[in-house]
Design a protein around this motif. Structure first.
Motif, PDB file in Angstrom:
ATOM      1  N   LEU A  33       0.835  -1.307   0.123  1.00  0.00           N
ATOM      2  CA  LEU A  33       0.108  -0.066  -0.149  1.00  0.00           C
ATOM      3  C   LEU A  33       0.903   1.271  -0.142  1.00  0.00           C
ATOM      4  CD1 LEU A  33      -2.888  -0.865   2.459  1.00  0.00           C
ATOM      5  CD2 LEU A  33      -3.034  -0.479   0.237  1.00  0.00           C
ATOM      6  N   ARG A  34       2.001   1.174   0.923  1.00  0.00           N
ATOM      7  CA  ARG A  34       2.608   2.406   0.901  1.00  0.00           C
ATOM      8  C   ARG A  34       3.363   2.655  -0.480  1.00  0.00           C
ATOM      9  NH1 ARG A  34       5.740   0.544   5.334  1.00  0.00           N
ATOM     10  NH2 ARG A  34       6.949  -0.148   3.878  1.00  0.00           N
ATOM     11  N   GLU A  35       3.813   1.855  -1.043  1.00  0.00           N
ATOM     12  CA  GLU A  35       4.602   1.862  -2.518  1.00  0.00           C
ATOM     13  C   GLU A  35       3.563   2.378  -3.493  1.00  0.00           C
ATOM     14  OE1 GLU A  35       6.525  -1.862  -3.435  1.00  0.00           O
ATOM     15  OE2 GLU A  35       7.791  -1.460  -1.287  1.00  0.00           O
ATOM     16  N   ARG A  36       2.531   1.569  -3.578  1.00  0.00           N
ATOM     17  CA  ARG A  36       1.581   1.717  -4.790  1.00  0.00           C
ATOM     18  C   ARG A  36       0.450   2.756  -4.654  1.00  0.00           C
ATOM     19  NH1 ARG A  36       1.191  -4.529  -7.111  1.00  0.00           N
ATOM     20  NH2 ARG A  36       3.269  -4.948  -6.923  1.00  0.00           N
ATOM     21  N   ASP A  37      -0.106   2.980  -3.349  1.00  0.00           N
ATOM     22  CA  ASP A  37      -1.451   3.572  -3.162  1.00  0.00           C
ATOM     23  C   ASP A  37      -1.388   4.128  -1.735  1.00  0.00           C
ATOM     24  OD1 ASP A  37      -3.915   4.484  -3.607  1.00  0.00           O
ATOM     25  OD2 ASP A  37      -4.890   2.389  -3.773  1.00  0.00           O
ATOM     26  N   PRO A  38      -0.322   5.130  -1.358  1.00  0.00           N
ATOM     27  CA  PRO A  38      -0.220   5.522  -0.058  1.00  0.00           C
ATOM     28  C   PRO A  38      -1.279   6.564   0.507  1.00  0.00           C
ATOM     29  CG  PRO A  38       1.190   6.849  -1.525  1.00  0.00           C
ATOM     30  CD  PRO A  38       0.588   5.583  -2.252  1.00  0.00           C
ATOM     31  N   VAL A  39      -2.094   6.937  -0.278  1.00  0.00           N
ATOM     32  CA  VAL A  39      -3.202   7.524   0.428  1.00  0.00           C
ATOM     33  C   VAL A  39      -4.677   6.786  -0.381  1.00  0.00           C
ATOM     34  CG1 VAL A  39      -4.588   9.802   0.536  1.00  0.00           C
ATOM     35  CG2 VAL A  39      -2.094   9.721   0.455  1.00  0.00           C
ATOM     36  N   ARG A  40      -4.975   6.028   0.066  1.00  0.00           N
ATOM     37  CA  ARG A  40      -5.777   4.933  -0.456  1.00  0.00           C
ATOM     38  C   ARG A  40      -7.435   5.174  -0.261  1.00  0.00           C
ATOM     39  NH1 ARG A  40      -6.319   0.072  -2.856  1.00  0.00           N
ATOM     40  NH2 ARG A  40      -8.032  -1.031  -2.304  1.00  0.00           N
ATOM     41  N   ALA A  41      -8.183   5.129  -1.339  1.00  0.00           N
ATOM     42  CA  ALA A  41      -9.397   5.520  -1.102  1.00  0.00           C
ATOM     43  C   ALA A  41     -10.451   3.993  -0.543  1.00  0.00           C
ATOM     44  CB  ALA A  41     -10.229   5.884  -2.370  1.00  0.00           C
ATOM     45  N   MET A  42     -10.776   4.120   0.399  1.00  0.00           N
ATOM     46  CA  MET A  42     -11.287   2.854   0.888  1.00  0.00           C
ATOM     47  C   MET A  42     -12.822   2.573   0.318  1.00  0.00           C
ATOM     48  SD  MET A  42      -8.975   1.403   2.918  1.00  0.00           S
ATOM     49  CE  MET A  42      -9.688   0.633   4.243  1.00  0.00           C
ATOM     50  N   PRO A  43     -13.295   1.279   0.224  1.00  0.00           N
ATOM     51  CA  PRO A  43     -14.708   0.770  -0.137  1.00  0.00           C
ATOM     52  C   PRO A  43     -15.500   1.834   0.531  1.00  0.00           C
ATOM     53  CG  PRO A  43     -13.473  -1.186   0.032  1.00  0.00           C
ATOM     54  CD  PRO A  43     -12.484   0.073   0.817  1.00  0.00           C
ATOM     55  N   ASP A  44     -15.451   2.250   1.764  1.00  0.00           N
ATOM     56  CA  ASP A  44     -16.596   2.965   2.720  1.00  0.00           C
ATOM     57  C   ASP A  44     -16.380   4.390   2.260  1.00  0.00           C
ATOM     58  OD1 ASP A  44     -14.224   3.691   4.050  1.00  0.00           O
ATOM     59  OD2 ASP A  44     -15.212   2.913   6.053  1.00  0.00           O
ATOM     60  N   GLY A  45     -15.486   4.744   1.476  1.00  0.00           N
ATOM     61  CA  GLY A  45     -15.506   6.233   1.313  1.00  0.00           C
ATOM     62  C   GLY A  45     -14.452   6.828   2.158  1.00  0.00           C
ATOM     63  N   SER A  46     -13.804   6.109   3.175  1.00  0.00           N
ATOM     64  CA  SER A  46     -12.710   6.965   3.773  1.00  0.00           C
ATOM     65  C   SER A  46     -11.400   6.716   3.046  1.00  0.00           C
ATOM     66  CB  SER A  46     -12.739   6.235   5.153  1.00  0.00           C
ATOM     67  OG  SER A  46     -12.331   4.846   5.273  1.00  0.00           O
ATOM     68  N   TRP A  47     -10.501   7.097   3.989  1.00  0.00           N
ATOM     69  CA  TRP A  47      -9.057   7.243   3.288  1.00  0.00           C
ATOM     70  C   TRP A  47      -8.203   6.556   4.360  1.00  0.00           C
ATOM     71  CZ3 TRP A  47      -8.820   9.340  -1.635  1.00  0.00           C
ATOM     72  CH2 TRP A  47      -9.908  10.030  -1.954  1.00  0.00           C
ATOM     73  N   PHE A  48      -7.012   5.685   3.620  1.00  0.00           N
ATOM     74  CA  PHE A  48      -5.897   4.898   4.711  1.00  0.00           C
ATOM     75  C   PHE A  48      -4.651   5.349   4.152  1.00  0.00           C
ATOM     76  CE2 PHE A  48      -3.621   1.116   5.737  1.00  0.00           C
ATOM     77  CZ  PHE A  48      -4.377   0.816   7.076  1.00  0.00           C
ATOM     78  N   LEU A  49      -3.789   5.944   4.982  1.00  0.00           N
ATOM     79  CA  LEU A  49      -2.598   6.717   4.977  1.00  0.00           C
ATOM     80  C   LEU A  49      -1.517   5.625   5.518  1.00  0.00           C
ATOM     81  CD1 LEU A  49      -4.335   9.093   4.203  1.00  0.00           C
ATOM     82  CD2 LEU A  49      -2.953  10.424   5.594  1.00  0.00           C
ATOM     83  N   THR A  50      -0.482   5.567   4.866  1.00  0.00           N
ATOM     84  CA  THR A  50       0.508   4.485   5.149  1.00  0.00           C
ATOM     85  C   THR A  50       1.994   5.171   5.134  1.00  0.00           C
ATOM     86  OG1 THR A  50       0.360   3.831   2.908  1.00  0.00           O
ATOM     87  CG2 THR A  50      -0.603   2.512   4.544  1.00  0.00           C
ATOM     88  N   ARG A  51       1.944   6.418   4.665  1.00  0.00           N
ATOM     89  CA  ARG A  51       3.609   7.224   4.548  1.00  0.00           C
ATOM     90  C   ARG A  51       3.720   7.815   5.861  1.00  0.00           C
ATOM     91  NH1 ARG A  51       4.070   8.681  -1.664  1.00  0.00           N
ATOM     92  NH2 ARG A  51       3.088  10.317  -0.887  1.00  0.00           N
ATOM     93  N   HIS A  52       5.029   7.892   6.184  1.00  0.00           N
ATOM     94  CA  HIS A  52       5.459   8.405   7.362  1.00  0.00           C
ATOM     95  C   HIS A  52       5.350   9.894   7.456  1.00  0.00           C
ATOM     96  CE1 HIS A  52       8.167  10.085  10.726  1.00  0.00           C
ATOM     97  NE2 HIS A  52       8.215   8.891  11.049  1.00  0.00           N
ATOM     98  N   ALA A  53       5.703  10.655   6.025  1.00  0.00           N
ATOM     99  CA  ALA A  53       5.560  12.025   5.956  1.00  0.00           C
ATOM    100  C   ALA A  53       3.862  12.316   5.815  1.00  0.00           C
ATOM    101  CB  ALA A  53       6.358  12.394   4.581  1.00  0.00           C
ATOM    102  N   ASP A  54       3.222  11.739   5.250  1.00  0.00           N
ATOM    103  CA  ASP A  54       1.736  12.200   5.260  1.00  0.00           C
ATOM    104  C   ASP A  54       1.172  11.967   6.663  1.00  0.00           C
ATOM    105  OD1 ASP A  54       2.111  12.385   2.681  1.00  0.00           O
ATOM    106  OD2 ASP A  54       1.364  10.206   2.058  1.00  0.00           O
ATOM    107  N   LEU A  55       1.573  11.058   7.479  1.00  0.00           N
ATOM    108  CA  LEU A  55       0.842  11.119   8.726  1.00  0.00           C
ATOM    109  C   LEU A  55       1.452  12.311   9.622  1.00  0.00           C
ATOM    110  CD1 LEU A  55       0.087   8.048   8.411  1.00  0.00           C
ATOM    111  CD2 LEU A  55       0.444   7.790  10.908  1.00  0.00           C
ATOM    112  N   VAL A  56       2.830  12.568   9.545  1.00  0.00           N
ATOM    113  CA  VAL A  56       3.467  13.788  10.136  1.00  0.00           C
ATOM    114  C   VAL A  56       2.480  15.083   9.552  1.00  0.00           C
ATOM    115  CG1 VAL A  56       5.501  15.151  10.557  1.00  0.00           C
ATOM    116  CG2 VAL A  56       5.586  12.866  10.788  1.00  0.00           C
ATOM    117  N   ALA A  57       2.172  15.155   8.421  1.00  0.00           N
ATOM    118  CA  ALA A  57       1.578  16.187   7.982  1.00  0.00           C
ATOM    119  C   ALA A  57      -0.004  16.381   8.507  1.00  0.00           C
ATOM    120  CB  ALA A  57       1.664  16.232   6.298  1.00  0.00           C
TER     121      ALA A  57
END
Ligand code: HEM
Length: 420
Positions: A33-57
């Motif tokens: 996920l982190r490599e291919r889709d780090p801000v992933r749109a989930m089936p329920d409309g939410s978003w799933f974040l896996t990169r360190h820099a994005d979490l810090v932001a």
């Protein structure tokens, strides 16, 4: 997990439908996920974040990314439910001004002195548990050791009498269990019951402490009841729910830190030998030993973060990692994934107990960063350090059993013997 399997799970990734092999080892899926889709749109409309820099932001921008759960939890629990009242009153699920007010009081109560006061009791408690384990030649790392420590420490912090601590762990597991991505009717019912029982219990405890206050410099509950000298006080509802939160926050997370660490050391025998050697070399330098154990505890927290997921809601449209999130977007922050981000950690899949500059996010970051991190680190150091000093040759006697949760990562059971 085979690489194809990780890709298959990642391509249909859904927090509400996680297969058992994912829970056993989520990291290969997180890596995809982190490599291919780090801000992933989930089936329920939410978003799933896996990169360190994005979490810090996201953690940094608390004005955009709210922790307030009123909107999200009303349909989940029902607006009149005890779970809704509890979660929407605790500081972790609030924004300013309530968050600032409660946090100031809690930080004022969790002073260095209050924490230092707990240390002798912690050492005695750990040594007592180790004596019992020694007499049996082993036991269960979780039940007989890891889970027996936080309940006593947090009980001491709030001055809960010893003979009244029995139900605390069950309440805590039930209330936090109701935060899992899937809320089964049983989990809901157990969570509701636990909030009501805990409120009943704390009302009596608080009333007693109001009548018989202790030294507010040393007793956290007295401090929370009396408030700050400038008149900042909590209402009764705020006080009770934030006491529940404190009792819960320091519980399963710390149990899992200790349990995960001791299972990890069993699985990484060379790292265990290296750690024992370094502790032995520093046996006449207590400060050096403390530094070695501190670095090890932080690496355990990075490698197997006991709290794997956090949540925020975007109060306005915002961009994260190059992806435009709409106003109202629900965001899941995957701490477990970011703590193995190769952009920040060299050889992230390797347990390295002397890892320098360990910028893990196991305690979160920013205004909501864990208020109990010093206490958690102290518990980890003392429990793991004294266990290793006593049983350097311990070994697991059967495969450990996972808790089966996505948010809180740990084991239910881990049978062991003190000598291989
Ligand atoms: C290994 C043990 C622990 C871990 C991994 C952990 C993890 C966390 C994380 C990730 C957060 C941030 C949540 C967010 O940003 O939404 C948090 C918040 C918090 N934790 Fe811990 N925690 C641990 C132990 C403790 C202990 C022992 C206490 C209590 C004495 C505690 C009290 C709190 C409090 C009060 C907050 C809320 C802070 C705020 O919202 O301002 N935690 N913890």
């Amino acid at each position: 997990m085979a690489p194809e399997r990780a890709v298959a799970i990642a391509s249909t990734f859904d927090l509400r439908a996680l297969p058992p092999d994912f829970l056993a080892n989520p990291y290969p899926v997180y890596a995809v996920l982190r490599e291919r889709d780090p801000v992933r749109a989930m089936p329920d409309g939410s978003w799933f974040l896996t990169r360190h820099a994005d979490l810090v932001a996201v953690y940094r921008d608390a004005a955009t990314f709210s922790s307030d759960k009123h909107v999200e939890f009303a349909p989940k629990y029902g607006p009149d439910s005890p779970l809704y009242e509890h979660h929407t009153t605790s500081l972790v699920f609030n924004d300013p001004p309530l968050h600032t007010r409660v946090r100031k009081l809690i930080m004022g109560a969790l002073t260095r002195r209050a924490i230092a006061d707990l240390e002798p009791g912690l050492v005695a408690l750990v040594d007592g548990l180790l004596d019992r384990i020694a007499a049996q030649g082993g036991g269960d790392l979780i039940e007989d050791f890891a889970a027996a420590i936080p309940v006593e420490i947090i009980g001491n912090l709030l001055g809960v009498p010893h003979d009244e601590r029995g139900p605390l762990r069950g309440w805590s597991l039930a209330i936090l269990g109701a935060l899992e991505p899937v809320l089964t009717p049983q989990r809901r019912q157990e969570g509701e019951r636990a909030v009501l029982d805990m409120l009943d219990y704390l009302r009596v405890l608080v009333a007693h402490r109001r009548r018989h206050p202790l030294d507010p410099q040393r007793d956290v509950l007295t401090r929370l009841i009396q408030g700050e000298a400038d008149g900042e006080r909590l209402t009764e509802t705020e006080l009770l729910h934030n006491c529940i939160f404190l009792l819960n926050a320091g519980h399963e997370t710390t149990t899992n830190l200790i349990g995960n660490a001791l299972v990890c050391l069993h699985e990484w025998p060379q790292e265990k030998t290296r750690l024992l050697q370094r502790l032995h070399d520093a046996r006449h330098q207590p400060e050096q030993q403390e530094a070695i154990l501190s670095a090890a505890v932080d690496e355990f927290l990075r490698f197997e973060s006991s709290n794997q997921l956090g949540n925020r809601r975007a109060l306005r449209a915002a961009e994260v990692g190059g992806v435009r999130l709409p106003e109202g977007a629900l965001v899941t922050l995957c701490i477990g994934a970011t703590n193995r981000d190769p952009a920040v950690f060299e050889h992230p899949e390797r347990l390295d107990l002397s890892r320098p500059n360990n910028r893990h996010l196991a305690f979160g970051f920013g205004v909501h960063q864990c208020a109990g991190l010093s206490l958690a680190r102290l518990e980890g150091r003392i429990a793991i350090g004294r266990f290793l000093a006593r049983f350097p040759r311990y070994t697991l006697s059967a495969p450990p059993v996972r808790g089966g949760r996505a948010r809180f990562r740990g084991f239910l059971r881990a049978p062991f013997v003190t000598e291989a």
